[in-house]
Scaffold this active site. Structure first.
Site, PDB file in Angstrom:
ATOM      1  N   HIS A 516       3.936 -68.948   2.996  1.00 32.07           N
ATOM      2  CA  HIS A 516       3.127 -67.743   3.558  1.00 32.07           C
ATOM      3  C   HIS A 516       4.236 -66.683   4.010  1.00 32.07           C
ATOM      4  O   HIS A 516       4.387 -66.321   5.006  1.00 32.07           O
ATOM      5  CB  HIS A 516       2.339 -68.314   4.755  1.00 32.07           C
ATOM      6  CG  HIS A 516       1.400 -68.689   4.388  1.00 32.07           C
ATOM      7  ND1 HIS A 516       1.067 -70.346   4.647  1.00 32.07           N
ATOM      8  CD2 HIS A 516      -0.120 -68.652   3.807  1.00 32.07           C
ATOM      9  CE1 HIS A 516      -0.105 -70.911   4.135  1.00 32.07           C
ATOM     10  NE2 HIS A 516      -0.840 -69.845   3.703  1.00 32.07           N
ATOM     11  N   HIS A 520       4.092 -64.466  -1.290  1.00 32.98           N
ATOM     12  CA  HIS A 520       2.599 -64.856  -1.552  1.00 32.98           C
ATOM     13  C   HIS A 520       1.844 -63.560  -1.307  1.00 32.98           C
ATOM     14  O   HIS A 520       0.816 -63.263  -2.032  1.00 32.98           O
ATOM     15  CB  HIS A 520       2.507 -65.962  -0.268  1.00 32.98           C
ATOM     16  CG  HIS A 520       1.001 -66.175  -0.311  1.00 32.98           C
ATOM     17  ND1 HIS A 520       0.199 -66.635  -1.344  1.00 32.98           N
ATOM     18  CD2 HIS A 520       0.128 -65.730   0.848  1.00 32.98           C
ATOM     19  CE1 HIS A 520      -1.335 -66.806  -0.877  1.00 32.98           C
ATOM     20  NE2 HIS A 520      -1.302 -66.237   0.303  1.00 32.98           N
ATOM     21  N   HIS A 556      -3.055 -59.526   3.999  1.00 29.71           N
ATOM     22  CA  HIS A 556      -3.932 -60.798   4.648  1.00 29.71           C
ATOM     23  C   HIS A 556      -3.407 -61.994   5.296  1.00 29.71           C
ATOM     24  O   HIS A 556      -4.057 -62.662   5.919  1.00 29.71           O
ATOM     25  CB  HIS A 556      -4.696 -61.377   3.330  1.00 29.71           C
ATOM     26  CG  HIS A 556      -3.927 -62.252   2.292  1.00 29.71           C
ATOM     27  ND1 HIS A 556      -3.001 -61.661   1.812  1.00 29.71           N
ATOM     28  CD2 HIS A 556      -3.991 -63.761   2.498  1.00 29.71           C
ATOM     29  CE1 HIS A 556      -2.341 -62.946   0.996  1.00 29.71           C
ATOM     30  NE2 HIS A 556      -3.111 -64.262   1.382  1.00 29.71           N
ATOM     31  N   ASP A 557      -2.145 -62.136   5.247  1.00 25.44           N
ATOM     32  CA  ASP A 557      -1.411 -63.068   5.882  1.00 25.44           C
ATOM     33  C   ASP A 557      -0.293 -62.779   6.774  1.00 25.44           C
ATOM     34  O   ASP A 557       0.926 -63.514   7.069  1.00 25.44           O
ATOM     35  CB  ASP A 557      -0.655 -64.069   4.930  1.00 25.44           C
ATOM     36  CG  ASP A 557      -1.893 -65.328   4.735  1.00 25.44           C
ATOM     37  OD1 ASP A 557      -2.576 -65.719   5.239  1.00 25.44           O
ATOM     38  OD2 ASP A 557      -1.775 -65.914   3.440  1.00 25.44           O
ATOM     39  N   ASP A 684      -6.342 -65.136  -3.401  1.00 27.89           N
ATOM     40  CA  ASP A 684      -5.623 -66.060  -2.255  1.00 27.89           C
ATOM     41  C   ASP A 684      -5.118 -67.254  -2.782  1.00 27.89           C
ATOM     42  O   ASP A 684      -4.174 -67.912  -2.450  1.00 27.89           O
ATOM     43  CB  ASP A 684      -6.543 -66.103  -1.158  1.00 27.89           C
ATOM     44  CG  ASP A 684      -5.627 -66.643   0.164  1.00 27.89           C
ATOM     45  OD1 ASP A 684      -4.411 -66.519   0.069  1.00 27.89           O
ATOM     46  OD2 ASP A 684      -6.059 -67.219   0.854  1.00 27.89           O
TER      47      ASP A 684
END
Length: 817
Positions: A516, A520, A556-557, A684
Site C-alpha cells: 500500500h 499501488h 484511495h489508499d 483496486d
C-alpha cells in the site's frame, strides 16, 4: 384382497395364484387364517402395482368394510357363488363403489359356472351392480393365475394410470400456476381454473381451439410470445422451453408469464408430432391479487427474468420447517404498512409479499414469512463465509477472507493485558513532511518518456515505472493520464496546481509499505484510466465523473499504515476510535485527501469549481473511496450484476437472442454511481488480472505486508487477524487461489460482461492456472523477484535521472512573492 365365505378349493386356488404372482414380482409368501391380513408388497415393473393379498374368510359386511378401508386394495375378488348370500355380497360391491376412490379397484365376482352357461343376461345384471368381471368357478390353479396375469397387464395398469391422471387433474385445479394441455397441433384439451382467472377465458370457450391463435400477441411488438415458444419446442432436441413470454388475454392486452412448455411423446420416437403439449405458467404475485379482485385493467407489472426455472427457484426453503401458527397474526399486524404515506423500496417489497400471503395456502405463507425475516435483516448482501460451498476452504483462504470481511460481525470483547499499549497513529506527523519540489524543470529521460506513452495499455508495467522514477510513479503517471483526460480543464485549474497536488498526495503514501504505497496508487490509477476508455463506460460518464474516478483512484489508499482495519481496531488506534471501528481506513483516506487538498491554494485543485460542482465531485470521490472497503464487496457486486451484467450476458446457443438493450434506461444517477463503484473496485484488486510477472510481484508485496502485520501482532500480544499468514508456514499460492475464487473471478466476469475486457480474463485464467500448478507441486513461496533487464545506455540514463532527482530534493521550496 380375497373375500370368501369359507376356505375351499376355489379360495385355495386364488390364494396360490396370488402367492405365485407376488413371488414372481419380488413379494413374500403369506400365511392365512380366519380374518387374517398378512401382506406382501412389491412393485410390478415401472407401474408400481402393489400386491397386498388378504384372505378374509367371512362375509360379515362390517369386517370386510373395515379391511377394505384399511388396505385400499387394487383388486378385490368376492365369492358370489352362494345364492343365499348374493344380496349381501352385492350390497358390499355397491358400498365399495360409493366410497371415495371406490371406482379405482377392480372387483371380480366368482360365480357358478352353470350360471354363466345358462343365462347370458345374468352377466349384464352382475356388471350393472358394480362388478368389473365375472369369473366362472374353477379350482384349476393355472386358470386363476392366468386371470390374475391378464388383469395386471391390462385393467390394473389402466386403473393405476387413471388414478394418477385424476390426481394430477385435482392438483392442477387447485394450483396457482396456469396449466394448459393441448394435443400435438396445439389444440387446447384442458385448462385449469388459474387460466380462467388470469386470462379471462372459460373452459367452454377455448377447449378445442388452437392455443397459438388464442394466446398469440399482436405482431411487431418485438417480444417473445407463445408462438416463439411453440416453434422452439417443435424444433429443439430437448422438446422443452423455459422463459418469459407474453400471452394475450381475453381483453386483448398481453401479460408476461414465466412459462415452461414441454412436448410429451408416448413413444421414444421424438421426430414426429408430439401427443400432447403441456404449458405451465407462473403469474406475478401482484397480478394474482388483481385477478382475484377482478380489477385486471391495464396493470403494470415487472417483467419476469428470462432464465432457467432452477436459477429462479434455487433459494427455496423446506416450507415444513419454517413459520408457525403465529405467522397469521404477524401478517395481519403488518397490514398497517399499506397505509404509510412515505414508503421506501424495501417497504413496498414487504407490502407486496404481505398482500400475496393473504390469499396463499398456509405452507406458502410460512415460506414467505421466512422471506420477510430475511428482508428485514440489515445485511441483505453480506455473505456468511462459513456457508459458502464449492469454494477453496483451506485455512489460508479462510484467514484472508475473514480479515477482508471483518466488518460483517464484531468479535467478542477482548480484555487487554497490562503490557498492551495503544499504538500511536502516525497521521499526526504527516503535515510536518516537506513537500517535494516541482518537477517542471526536470527533463524527462527518453526511457521514461517512451514508457509513459504506453500508459493506456493493460500490460503497462508500473513496477518498472517505480524503479525508473525513484519510487515516485504517481506524479509522473498521474500527470500523463490526467492531462490526457483533460482534468485541468474540467477542474478549471492549471497544470502546476495539479502537479503540486499529485506531489503532496504521493508524499503522504508510505514508501516503507511493501504494497500500500504510491506504486499501488499509480497502478489503480492506470487501471481506472484503462477502464474509462471502454466504449460503454465513456458513453455513460460525463467529464466530471471521469475526473472524480481518476482522483479517487489516486487518493484511495493515501496514508495507508500497511495494516488492516482489524489491526487498527484491536490495537486501539486513534483512527479506529475516531471512526468508531467502521470503515476506518477508507474514511481516513478520503478525509485526509480533502484536508491536504484544501489546506493550501497551491495544491487545491478544486478552487476553480463553483459550489455545486465541488459538492457533486466531492460526494462522488468519497463514495468511490468508501466502495473499496471489502466488507461491502458482495453488496456492490450483487447490485451491479442485477442491473448491468445480466442484460449483457450471452444466451445459450439453443435460446433466443435477448432483446436489444435500452441504454437510455441505464443512464440514471443511481446506475452511474454503481458503475463508478465497480470501476474502482476492479481497479483496486486487478493484480490477479495483470500479466504473470506483475501478478507474482504484487502477490509477493501483499504477502510481505501481511507477514509483517502478523509478526507485529504476535510481538505486541494483540489478537492475530490472519494467523495463517505466518512467514514460516504460509502458502502464497493458496492465498492467491482463495482470493481469486472468493472475490476476483465473479467480479471480473460481471465487469467483462458490461465493460468488455476479455484481455483481463485471459490473464486471470493463466495466472490462476500458474498458482494451481504451484500448489500441486507443493510450492509455498514465490519465484525470484522480477528484475527489469537494463541495457548499458538505459542504465546510464537511469543513473542520470536519479542523480538529478536527488539534487532537486535538496533544494528548499520557495514561495512566489
Amino acid at each position: 384382497m380375497l373375500v370368501f365365505e369359507r376356505e375351499d378349493a376355489q379360495s385355495d386356488a386364488w390364494l396360490w395364484a396370488c402367492r405365485k404372482l407376488a413371488s414372481r414380482c419380488g413379494g413374500t409368501e403369506m400365511s392365512h387364517s380366519n380374518s387374517r391380513s398378512s401382506h406382501s408388497s412389491s412393485s410390478s415393473n415401472s407401474h408400481e402395482i402393489h400386491h397386498q393379498d388378504v384372505l378374509v374368510r367371512t362375509l360379515q359386511t362390517e369386517l370386510v368394510q373395515r379391511k377394505i378401508a384399511e388396505l385400499e386394495p387394487n383388486l378385490i375378488v368376492i365369492d358370489r357363488r352362494s345364492a343365499s348370500r348374493s344380496r349381501e355380497v352385492d350390497a358390499l360391491c355397491r358400498w365399495i363403489r360409493t366410497q371415495p376412490g371406490g371406482n379405482y379397484p377392480i372387483i371380480l365376482a366368482v360365480v357358478k359356472r352353470n350360471l354363466l352357461e345358462r343365462e347370458e343376461s345374468i352377466v349384464s345384471s352382475i356388471l350393472h351392480i358394480g362388478y368389473d368381471r365375472c369369473y366362472p368357478e374353477s379350482g384349476n390353479l393355472g386358470s386363476c393365475l392366468s386371470e390374475l396375469l391378464m388383469l395386471e397387464a391390462s385393467e390394473l395398469q389402466s386403473r393405476q394410470r387413471l388414478r394418477l391422471a385424476e390426481a394430477s387433474m385435482t392438483v392442477a385445479a387447485v394450483t396457482r400456476e396456469l396449466v394448459t394441455v393441448t394435443d400435438g397441433h396445439f389444440n387446447i384439451r384442458y385448462i385449469n381454473p388459474g387460466v380462467e382467472r388470469l386470462l379471462g377465458f372459460t373452459a367452454d370457450e377455448i377447449v378445442g381451439k388452437n392455443m397459438i391463435e388464442l394466446y398469440r400477441c399482436e405482431a411487431g411488438n418485438n417480444r417473445y410470445d407463445i408462438n416463439d415458444a411453440a416453434q422452439h419446442v417443435l424444433t429443439n432436441k430437448t422438446k422443452e422451453w423455459e422463459g418469459s413470454c407474453f400471452v394475450r388475454r381475453r381483453t386483448g392486452d398481453s401479460v408476461p408469464l414465466y412459462t415452461r412448455m414441454i412436448a410429451v411423446h408416448s413413444t421414444k420416437t421424438e421426430n414426429e408430432t408430439p401427443d400432447y403439449v403441456l404449458l405451465l405458467q407462473e403469474p406475478p404475485p401482484l397480478f394474482i391479487d388483481k385477478s382475484l379482485s377482478g380489477d385486471m385493467g391495464a396493470y403494470d407489472f415487472y417483467p419476469m427474468p428470462r432464465s432457467s426455472l432452477h436459477s429462479v427457484r434455487k433459494a427455496s426453503y423446506d416450507v415444513r420447517s419454517v413459520g408457525s401458527d403465529g405467522a397469521i397474526i404477524r401478517r395481519q399486524s403488518l397490514a398497517r404498512l399499506h397505509s404509510m404515506a412515505i414508503e421506501g423500496p424495501i417497504t413496498k417489497v414487504i407490502n407486496i409479499i404481505t398482500a400475496a400471503q393473504e390469499s396463499s395456502p398456509n405452507y406458502i405463507s410460512q415460506a414467505l414469512d421466512k422471506v420477510l425475516d430475511i428482508l428485514r435483516s440489515t445485511e441483505l448482501f453480506a455473505p456468511h463465509v462459513a456457508e459458502v460451498k464449492g469454494r477453496n476452504e483451506d485455512p489460508v483462504t479462510t484467514d484472508l477472507v475473514g480479515a477482508l470481511l471483518l466488518g460483517q460481525k464484531q468479535p467478542g470483547y477482548i480484555r487487554r493485558s497490562s503490557n498492551e499499549t495503544s499504538l500511536k497513529s502516525s497521521h499526526s506527523q504527516l503535515y510536518s513532511r516537506p513537500l517535494l519540489p516541482s518537477l517542471n524543470n526536470i527533463s524527462i529521460p527518453i526511457q521514461l518518456r517512451e514508457m509513459l506513452e504506453n500508459d493506456s495499455q493493460w500490460d503497462f508495467d508500473v513496477i518498472r515505472l517505480e524503479k525508473l522514477t525513484g519510487k515516485r510513479p504517481l506524479v509522473w503517471l498521474g500527470m500523463t493520464i490526467m492531462t490526457r483526460f483533460e482534468v485541468p480543464r474540467t477542474l478549471n485549474c492549471d497544470e502546476a496546481t495539479l502537479q503540486n497536488w499529485l506531489t503532496v498526495i504521493e508524499a503522504n503514501y508510505h514508501s516503507t509499505n511493501t504494497y500500500h504505497n504510491s506504486t499501488h496508487a499509480a497502478d489503480v490509477l492506470q487501471s481506472t484510466a484503462y477502464f474509462l476508455q471502454r466504449n460503454r463506460i465513456k458513453a455513460l460518464l460525463d467529464p466530471l465523473d471521469l475526473t472524480a474516478c481518476l482522483i479517487a483512484a489516486a487518493i484511495h489508499d493515501v496514508d495507508h499504515p500497511g495494516k488492516t482495519s482489524g489491526f487498527l481496531c484491536n490495537s486501539g488506534n486513534e483512527l479506529a476510535i475516531l471512526y468508531n471501528d467502521l470503515s476506518v481506513l477508507e474514511s481516513h483516506h478520503a478525509a485526509l485527501a480533502f484536508k491536504l487538498t484544501c489546506a493550501d491554494d497551491r495544491v487545491n485543485i478544486f478552487k476553480g469549481l463553483d459550489r455545486e460542482s465541488y459538492k457533486v465531485i466531492r460526494q462522488s470521490i468519497i463514495d468511490m473511496v468508501l466502495a473499496t472497503e471489502m466488507t461491502k464487496h458482495f453488496e456492490h457486486l450483487t447490485k451491479f450484476i442485477n442491473i448491468f451484467a445480466k442484460p449483457f450476458l450471452r444466451q445459450d446457443e439453443d435460446q433466443y437472442e435477448p432483446p436489444e438493450i435500452d441504454y437510455a434506461s441505464l443512464n440514471t444517477q443511481e446506475n452511474i454511481i454503481l458503475v463508478k463503484r465497480m470501476l474502482i473496485k476492479c481497479a483496486d484488486v486487478s493484480n490477479p488480472t495483470r500479466p504473470l510477472n506483475m501478478c507474482i510481484e504484487w502477490a509477493r508485496r501483499i504477502a510481505e505486508e501481511y507477514f509483517n502485520q502478523t509478526a507485529e501482532e504476535k510481538a505486541k500480544g494483540l489478537p492475530v487477524v490472519m494467523p495463517q499468514f505466518d512467514r514460516q508456514t504460509c502458502s502464497i499460492p493458496k492465498s492467491q487461489i482463495g482470493f481469486t475464487d472468493y472475490f476476483v473471478s465473479d467480479m471480473f466476469d460481471a465487469w467483462d460482461a458490461y465493460a468488455e475486457v476479455p484481455e483481463l480474463l485471459q490473464h486471470m485464467k493463466r495466472n490462476y492456472q500458474f498458482w494451481k500448478e504451484q500448489e500441486t507441486m507443493g510450492v509455498t513461496g514465490l519465484p525470484p523477484e522480477h528484475i527489469i533487464p537494463l541495457t548499458p545506455t538505459e542504465l546510464v540514463r537511469k543513473i542520470e535521472f536519479e542523480t538529478l532527482a536527488e539534487c532537486k530534493e535538496t533544494v528548499e521550496p520557495t514561495e512566489d512573492k
